[in-house]
Design a protein around this motif. Sequence first.
Motif, PDB file in Angstrom:
ATOM      1  N   SER A  35     -24.970   1.591 -29.747  1.00 33.25           N
ATOM      2  CA  SER A  35     -25.639   2.159 -28.569  1.00 33.25           C
ATOM      3  C   SER A  35     -26.520   3.339 -28.991  1.00 33.25           C
ATOM      4  CB  SER A  35     -24.594   2.616 -27.544  1.00 33.25           C
ATOM      5  OG  SER A  35     -24.164   3.900 -27.864  1.00 33.25           O
ATOM      6  N   TYR A  86     -17.293   2.194 -15.641  1.00 36.51           N
ATOM      7  CA  TYR A  86     -18.098   1.289 -16.467  1.00 36.51           C
ATOM      8  C   TYR A  86     -19.191   0.697 -15.586  1.00 36.51           C
ATOM      9  CZ  TYR A  86     -19.386  -2.404 -19.808  1.00 36.51           C
ATOM     10  OH  TYR A  86     -20.078  -3.214 -20.673  1.00 36.51           O
ATOM     11  N   LYS A  88     -22.162  -1.688 -15.935  1.00 37.30           N
ATOM     12  CA  LYS A  88     -22.745  -2.624 -16.921  1.00 37.30           C
ATOM     13  C   LYS A  88     -24.267  -2.670 -16.796  1.00 37.30           C
ATOM     14  CE  LYS A  88     -18.653  -5.504 -17.183  1.00 37.30           C
ATOM     15  NZ  LYS A  88     -18.041  -6.814 -16.997  1.00 37.30           N
ATOM     16  N   ASP A  89     -24.722  -2.581 -15.531  1.00 43.42           N
ATOM     17  CA  ASP A  89     -26.169  -2.648 -15.319  1.00 43.42           C
ATOM     18  C   ASP A  89     -26.499  -1.893 -14.023  1.00 43.42           C
ATOM     19  OD1 ASP A  89     -28.785  -3.215 -14.954  1.00 43.42           O
ATOM     20  OD2 ASP A  89     -28.564  -5.412 -14.974  1.00 43.42           O
ATOM     21  N   SER A 109     -26.850   1.319 -18.765  1.00 43.97           N
ATOM     22  CA  SER A 109     -25.426   1.004 -18.933  1.00 43.97           C
ATOM     23  C   SER A 109     -24.677   2.288 -19.285  1.00 43.97           C
ATOM     24  CB  SER A 109     -25.249  -0.021 -20.057  1.00 43.97           C
ATOM     25  OG  SER A 109     -23.898  -0.032 -20.464  1.00 43.97           O
ATOM     26  N   LEU A 111     -20.529   3.716 -20.050  1.00 46.02           N
ATOM     27  CA  LEU A 111     -19.061   3.608 -20.105  1.00 46.02           C
ATOM     28  C   LEU A 111     -18.526   4.998 -20.424  1.00 46.02           C
ATOM     29  CD1 LEU A 111     -16.365   2.029 -20.259  1.00 46.02           C
ATOM     30  CD2 LEU A 111     -16.822   1.648 -22.694  1.00 46.02           C
ATOM     31  N   PRO A 133     -28.524  -3.701 -20.359  1.00 46.61           N
ATOM     32  CA  PRO A 133     -27.219  -3.999 -19.759  1.00 46.61           C
ATOM     33  C   PRO A 133     -26.226  -4.403 -20.848  1.00 46.61           C
ATOM     34  CG  PRO A 133     -28.975  -5.071 -18.543  1.00 46.61           C
ATOM     35  CD  PRO A 133     -29.603  -4.509 -19.774  1.00 46.61           C
ATOM     36  N   THR A 134     -24.935  -4.093 -20.603  1.00 50.88           N
ATOM     37  CA  THR A 134     -23.906  -4.400 -21.618  1.00 50.88           C
ATOM     38  C   THR A 134     -22.767  -5.182 -20.981  1.00 50.88           C
ATOM     39  OG1 THR A 134     -22.730  -2.365 -21.138  1.00 50.88           O
ATOM     40  CG2 THR A 134     -24.345  -2.285 -22.951  1.00 50.88           C
ATOM     41  N   ASN A 135     -21.945  -5.755 -21.845  1.00 49.09           N
ATOM     42  CA  ASN A 135     -20.719  -6.410 -21.382  1.00 49.09           C
ATOM     43  C   ASN A 135     -19.673  -6.248 -22.490  1.00 49.09           C
ATOM     44  OD1 ASN A 135     -18.937  -7.817 -19.894  1.00 49.09           O
ATOM     45  ND2 ASN A 135     -19.849  -9.841 -20.229  1.00 49.09           N
ATOM     46  N   TYR A 136     -19.185  -5.007 -22.645  1.00 48.88           N
ATOM     47  CA  TYR A 136     -18.268  -4.713 -23.744  1.00 48.88           C
ATOM     48  C   TYR A 136     -16.969  -5.483 -23.571  1.00 48.88           C
ATOM     49  CZ  TYR A 136     -21.350  -0.624 -24.328  1.00 48.88           C
ATOM     50  OH  TYR A 136     -22.433   0.197 -24.486  1.00 48.88           O
ATOM     51  N   LYS A 137     -16.435  -5.941 -24.700  1.00 51.52           N
ATOM     52  CA  LYS A 137     -15.142  -6.643 -24.657  1.00 51.52           C
ATOM     53  C   LYS A 137     -14.018  -5.617 -24.515  1.00 51.52           C
ATOM     54  CE  LYS A 137     -16.183 -11.026 -26.477  1.00 51.52           C
ATOM     55  NZ  LYS A 137     -17.493 -10.970 -27.144  1.00 51.52           N
TER      56      LYS A 137
END
Length: 320
Positions: A35, A86, A88-89, A109, A111, A133-137
């Motif tokens: 990031s 969080y 994400k977008d 994004s 977190l 935009p993110t989608n962290y695991k």
Amino acid sequence: MAGYPYTSLHDLALKDIEWERWQRLVNSIAALFNSPVAFINQASNKGIEVLVASELPTTHYSPGGSASIETNVYCHKVVRSNSPLYVKDASKTNEWDNNPEVTEDNYVSYLGYPIHWPDGKCFGTLCVMDTSPTNYKQPFLEMLEVLRDVISSDLAHLYKESELKIESRLDPLTEIHNRRGFEEAFIQFQKLGNRLNRAAQLLFIDLNNFKKINDTLGHKAGDEVLKRFANALRSCIRKTDLLCRWGGDEFVVLLNNEDKVAQKEFIERIKEKQENDFKNYGYKEICFSVGAVEVVPNINCDLTQLLHKADNIMYSCKKD
Ligand SMILES: Nc1nc2c(ncn2[C@@H]2O[C@H](COP(=O)(O)OP(=O)(O)OP(=O)(O)O)[C@@H](O)[C@H]2O)c(=O)[nH]1
């Protein structure tokens, strides 16, 4: 309201602060999340203040920078709710339409986890932001949470250190400055006095025949007298004055007042207060002797010499 009720960590003289380790940690978080920014922020009297920022060209805010309490930045939500956030977008809702992090820097994004003071209140945040935009695991979220715990534990040590620092400068019986605390406070006081060319009044006070109280009524009663006398002194000074138990039954007061009359007025005030207090308490005979000197800025401001002079004056008063 300017900010949260906590002094900025940058303003506290804490020697053992882990700045370098916190810096490495924040840099590693930015690298791991791939990031452009990661931060440790504090909810301080300035609002949300950047304490440590990732050292990347893509990181737009630097330590010391802050967002006021009215600004709709992500971290305020974390601090107010004291829970993680969080996003994400940000473009998916209108909640962040007026967030300058989004509108000016395109950090869409976010977190962030709350960092805690030892009492559980929110200290600030550990966060990462991104311009896409993110989608962290889940393991990434858990890792940030654990790193947040590490910072909270560093903070608990710092908190203890500053508490100890305060304790080591107070007399435990009377809870006023001890000698060490007074000497340190005097140096600061003196610097200001010299700069402003402002005089002050220093008083050395010693209880008379205090030993007799210990001998006739016991040590506990002696302690009570010392506490009551310290309280009487405290109630007769201003917040800008200094008060200290120099040792045994000796006290030192520094009046932040240029006028020498202030010495006499203070002595009158304390006599009246202490006579009333001790009359009610049954110690009519307690009285004290005082030696007062003027602290002249940039001339006679050596504390040892001033106290020696005040002590001599006090001693000759005691003999009279
Ligand atoms: N109860 C109590 N006594 C203390 C404390 N610290 C010192 N003392 C006692 O305070 C007494 C001080 O005695 P002196 O210096 O002779 O003072 P004084 O009896 O007031 O005599 P003058 O100053 O000459 O009037 C000693 O007996 C010490 O043991 C304390 O924390 N609590």
